[in-house]
Scaffold this active site. Sequence first.
Site, mmCIF file in Angstrom:
data_model
loop_
_atom_site.group_PDB
_atom_site.id
_atom_site.type_symbol
_atom_site.label_atom_id
_atom_site.label_comp_id
_atom_site.label_asym_id
_atom_site.label_seq_id
_atom_site.Cartn_x
_atom_site.Cartn_y
_atom_site.Cartn_z
ATOM 1 N N GLY B 90 27.884 42.390 36.699
ATOM 2 C CA GLY B 90 27.304 42.506 35.363
ATOM 3 C C GLY B 90 26.708 43.888 35.236
ATOM 4 C CB SER B 122 31.026 44.089 40.014
ATOM 5 O OG SER B 122 30.954 45.041 38.999
ATOM 6 C CB ALA B 123 26.166 44.651 39.281
ATOM 7 C CG HIS B 159 34.681 47.773 38.583
ATOM 8 N ND1 HIS B 159 35.475 46.674 38.406
ATOM 9 C CD2 HIS B 159 33.396 47.316 38.536
ATOM 10 C CE1 HIS B 159 34.717 45.590 38.249
ATOM 11 N NE2 HIS B 159 33.450 45.959 38.333
ATOM 12 C CD GLU B 194 39.169 46.562 38.676
ATOM 13 O OE1 GLU B 194 40.313 46.218 38.319
ATOM 14 O OE2 GLU B 194 38.213 46.671 37.880
#
Lengths: 235, 235
Positions: B90, B122-123, B159, B194
């Site tokens: 997020g 991700s985050a 990413h 990714e």
Amino acid sequence: MKKAILASTSTLHGEDYLSYLLPHLNNLYGSNKEILFIPYARPGGISHDDYTKKAKQAFKKANLDLRGIHEFEKPLDALKNADGIFTGGGNTFLLVSELYRNGIMETLRQVVLYGTPYMGTSAGTNITGLTMGTTNDMPIIQPKSFKTLGFVPFNINPHYLDPDTNSTHKGETRETRIKEFHRINTQPVVGLREGSWLELDGNEITLKGQLSARIFECNKEAYEVEPNTTLTHLN
Amino acid sequence: MKKAILASTSTLHGEDYLSYLLPHLNNLYGSNKEILFIPYARPGGISHDDYTKKAKQAFKKANLDLRGIHEFEKPLDALKNADGIFTGGGNTFLLVSELYRNGIMETLRQVVLYGTPYMGTSAGTNITGLTMGTTNDMPIIQPKSFKTLGFVPFNINPHYLDPDTNSTHKGETRETRIKEFHRINTQPVVGLREGSWLELDGNEITLKGQLSARIFECNKEAYEVEPNTTLTHLN
């Protein structure tokens, strides 16, 4: 009486640095003036001197001289005495961090509100919104505050980019990011596409350039506004 | 003894949420465990409850139960008692801000360093580096500090995206941004594409997945490392 050009980008694809903005510089600054350049955002890590040289070359084509704020012993006096100010693009976190570190954020705000003509491109435009909270840049340094100049009563997202419908990449689109912004912030966000700028004249804010801009208001569907639309009442 | 999966993304194009990571969850967490979920990053502004539900559905396929940290009255105890931890993706600024605001950053660090298995996407991966200074996210909120967990002795860029050579857009490429980062920071940055992840096992750090990763060291040319390379000595 504010007078400003707030441009999404400095450079259009295939064109020279600032080329598309040159025809508007004399209207903003007059001619035969010395403009104060704020090079703090350092795009690609370029030095203050090299960045100033680059901007100076472009401004020369509009009969304007330019000097970097880093060349002055007293930057506050430089701001107060400037015929006009130009803040170049690069990294917004670095720019805001340096404006605070050098203690010039508030004076920069004051002189522009009292009439010193201002131009910003990219990061230099980002900082004219209420906060830097809608920059696209990497947080390479932690500024004292995200609060910025507030020449306009909203936030700006420069280099606004429409979602790439062919992409298989799972990173967020710009629109998703701005939607996340609106979960914890209420001010509108103006997505300025490359080649667009906002013209400030007193309290009037007008969209300029060939392209529409995308407006994001909290709890509303995003919508487009056409060039020459006034955004004065957006807040 | 650290044990962790630090994944670039939660979801591959055309696949279900966490699908490509499911075969590795039992090796990390064991089975029939209850995993503590940290939903603070709220992708797209989704609620903590909805986000937890989504993660719970995915974890069920690996015979793992999952509960959101926001459901606990004492989040510090929840961290200390957890069989394992998963931090979803997020907005990294929101995630870091909430970790500090709830006073759990340091405890999260401690329990993972002492052996509680951890997965981030991700985050949730971004925060396992030394700082959040190489996130791609929009600064929608100002965290107390950019300092993060430091499970690895470098920064991570999730990413990671190669420059699009056909693009006419003038926004910075990822490589330009990381170059700007290295003008004022010295730690290496691992660009995780990714589908890639880092596997932490004690002090060993290994690149996993099908793709190479791009390594940026300060004052060096960027270079690629192949899957199954150890990154243990990168610092």
